[in-house]
Design a protein around this motif. Structure first.
Motif, PDB file in Angstrom:
ATOM      1  N   TRP A  97     -43.435  12.585 -13.123  1.00  0.00           N
ATOM      2  CA  TRP A  97     -42.394  11.958 -12.296  1.00  0.00           C
ATOM      3  C   TRP A  97     -41.711  12.954 -11.365  1.00  0.00           C
ATOM      4  N   ARG A  98     -41.660  14.207 -11.771  1.00  0.00           N
ATOM      5  CA  ARG A  98     -40.990  15.187 -10.912  1.00  0.00           C
ATOM      6  C   ARG A  98     -41.810  15.467  -9.645  1.00  0.00           C
ATOM      7  N   SER A  99     -43.125  15.547  -9.787  1.00  0.00           N
ATOM      8  CA  SER A  99     -43.986  15.862  -8.641  1.00  0.00           C
ATOM      9  C   SER A  99     -44.485  14.606  -7.928  1.00  0.00           C
ATOM     10  N   HIS A 100     -44.089  13.424  -8.417  1.00  0.00           N
ATOM     11  CA  HIS A 100     -44.502  12.141  -7.826  1.00  0.00           C
ATOM     12  C   HIS A 100     -46.029  12.004  -7.780  1.00  0.00           C
ATOM     13  N   ALA A 101     -46.702  12.580  -8.769  1.00  0.00           N
ATOM     14  CA  ALA A 101     -48.173  12.570  -8.760  1.00  0.00           C
ATOM     15  C   ALA A 101     -48.758  11.694  -9.870  1.00  0.00           C
ATOM     16  N   SER A 102     -47.946  10.833 -10.449  1.00  0.00           N
ATOM     17  CA  SER A 102     -48.405  10.027 -11.589  1.00  0.00           C
ATOM     18  C   SER A 102     -49.620   9.180 -11.250  1.00  0.00           C
ATOM     19  N   GLN A 162     -38.868   2.619 -17.128  1.00  0.00           N
ATOM     20  CA  GLN A 162     -38.453   3.940 -17.614  1.00  0.00           C
ATOM     21  C   GLN A 162     -39.135   5.005 -16.747  1.00  0.00           C
ATOM     22  N   PRO A 163     -38.661   5.185 -15.522  1.00  0.00           N
ATOM     23  CA  PRO A 163     -39.361   6.068 -14.577  1.00  0.00           C
ATOM     24  C   PRO A 163     -39.514   7.500 -15.070  1.00  0.00           C
ATOM     25  N   TYR A 164     -38.581   7.976 -15.902  1.00  0.00           N
ATOM     26  CA  TYR A 164     -38.654   9.360 -16.371  1.00  0.00           C
ATOM     27  C   TYR A 164     -39.641   9.545 -17.524  1.00  0.00           C
ATOM     28  N   LEU A 178     -49.108   4.484 -17.674  1.00  0.00           N
ATOM     29  CA  LEU A 178     -48.571   3.493 -16.743  1.00  0.00           C
ATOM     30  C   LEU A 178     -47.593   2.561 -17.447  1.00  0.00           C
ATOM     31  N   GLY A 179     -47.928   2.181 -18.668  1.00  0.00           N
ATOM     32  CA  GLY A 179     -47.105   1.214 -19.389  1.00  0.00           C
ATOM     33  C   GLY A 179     -45.732   1.730 -19.766  1.00  0.00           C
ATOM     34  N   ALA A 180     -45.630   3.023 -20.113  1.00  0.00           N
ATOM     35  CA  ALA A 180     -44.340   3.578 -20.518  1.00  0.00           C
ATOM     36  C   ALA A 180     -43.310   3.501 -19.379  1.00  0.00           C
ATOM     37  N   PRO A 181     -43.601   4.042 -18.184  1.00  0.00           N
ATOM     38  CA  PRO A 181     -42.621   3.916 -17.104  1.00  0.00           C
ATOM     39  C   PRO A 181     -42.431   2.477 -16.627  1.00  0.00           C
ATOM     40  N   LEU A 182     -43.465   1.662 -16.796  1.00  0.00           N
ATOM     41  CA  LEU A 182     -43.375   0.272 -16.359  1.00  0.00           C
ATOM     42  C   LEU A 182     -42.512  -0.555 -17.289  1.00  0.00           C
ATOM     43  N   GLY A 183     -42.243  -0.041 -18.480  1.00  0.00           N
ATOM     44  CA  GLY A 183     -41.386  -0.752 -19.424  1.00  0.00           C
ATOM     45  C   GLY A 183     -42.142  -1.668 -20.359  1.00  0.00           C
TER      46      GLY A 183
END
Length: 355
Positions: free
Chosen positions: A247-252, A240-242, A227-232
């Motif tokens: 992220w591709r399947s929107h299932a994070s 950093q959404p990628y 969670l922290g990585a995409p949240l910045g």
């Protein structure tokens, strides 16, 4: 001469020898968790991967549409997420976990290596995939093919080009899961080793509990990173959404929910034979705090409206994600510091150290 006291003493000794000895609470807990939480989770994983392998064959032969193939993938991915707090034994050895899912992927290696493999003249089979990089062997590669916008599976020629890899990855996952679950169920496998002590893996029941507890703490730490990585959290607050796991399947968020639920089952989900039960009455205050922390994290997760990338785009969404992150941190720290001390478990380094 008849001696009544001697007779009574002999009877007492005989009765004592026949009466059941007090059971080791850690052995009881280890066996219960292995049978009622861990093995069922592994069994769901193998079933999901068997379905994934069937789905791959049916999709590539035209008997299944893309939406159904994607649903089979999402089920397999969620089953793997639920295993994260339970990664002990064979799955945690020999680089096997990396074969299932490659994350973090900071340099987009999944897309690059999949495309490199597709462009290669070498035929893609299950056997050739086994000799390839873990980057292309697992669910991350499968997700890329089924969900990435640059892979136009609606085009028959494109689909035919990627299908050998889809089938090979799915077969690899099925066989890996079959191998692991067969080990758990074998005569002297993991289920036996977590239930009968001493054995070749664990000299004492406390070692099995410690092994499982460390896996749980590592998984909670990993949830924070996912969670922290995409949240910045590691990039000065810039999202950093990628860098999200799925992220591709929107299932994070779905995957995070699966791991959190599984961790909570280890803590308090087995009929009074769980990690919580090992604390005893003298640690009731700590148990109550951990219960409250799990409940708060679940409440904040339920309040989120996925997908993750949509939440990252708004101030309100990021605020809610940060609140959820903070609640995960509370759960993790309570386990890593206070629960570890109460259970007398040395945490040491984990797989995330240095990330």
């Amino acid at each position: 001469m008849f001696r009544p006291k001697l007779l009574l003493t002999s009877i007492a000794i005989a009765l004592g020898a026949c009466s059941p000895q007090p059971q080791d609470p850690q052995a009881v807990t280890s066996a219960a968790l292995a049978e009622q939480v861990i093995l069922p989770s592994y069994s769901r994983w193998v079933e999901a991967d068997q379905d994934l392998a069937r789905s791959a064959l049916e999709y590539c032969s035209g008997k299944q549409d893309l939406e159904s193939a994607r649903n089979a993938f999402l089920t397999a991915q969620r089953a793997w997420a639920e295993l994260q707090p339970l990664l002990i034994g064979p799955i945690a050895e020999g680089n096997r976990a990396w074969q299932v899912q490659f994350w973090p992927d900071k340099k987009n290696l999944v897309a690059r290596q999949v495309e490199q493999l597709i462009r290669s003249d070498k035929p893609i089979t299950e056997a050739s995939l086994a000799d390839s990089s873990v980057v292309v062997q697992g669910l991350s590669a499968y997700e890329y093919i089924l969900f990435d916008s640059n892979v136009e599976l609606a085009n028959a020629e494109t689909k035919a080009k990627y299908c050998p890899l889809i089938e090979a990855v799915a077969a690899h996952q099925r066989n890996l899961a079959d191998e692991i679950v067969a080990n758990w169920k074998a005569k002297d496998g993991m289920l036996h080793q977590m239930s009968h002590f001493p054995n070749e893996r664990y000299a004492e029941s406390s070692e099995a509990i410690s092994d499982l507890f460390r896996a749980q703490v590592t998984a909670l730490d990993t949830l924070k990173k996912k969670l922290g990585a995409p949240l910045g959290r590691q990039s000065k607050g810039i999202p950093q959404p990628y860098q999200a796991e799925a992220w591709r399947s929107h299932a994070s968020l779905s995957n995070i929910a699966g791991s959190l639920e599984s961790s909570r089952r280890l803590w308090s989900g087995v009929d009074g034979k769980d990690l919580k039960s090992l604390l005893g009455d003298d640690n009731k205050a700590l148990a109550d705090r951990i219960d409250a922390a799990y409940a708060d994290a679940q409440k904040k997760l339920d309040a989120l409206d996925p997908p993750l990338d949509a939440l990252l785009k708004t101030d309100a969404g990021r605020a809610k994600l940060n609140e959820f992150y903070d609640s995960l941190n509370v759960v993790h720290r309570l386990h890593q510091l206070e629960l570890a001390k109460s259970l007398n478990v040395q945490i040491g380094f984990n797989a995330n150290d240095g990330d």
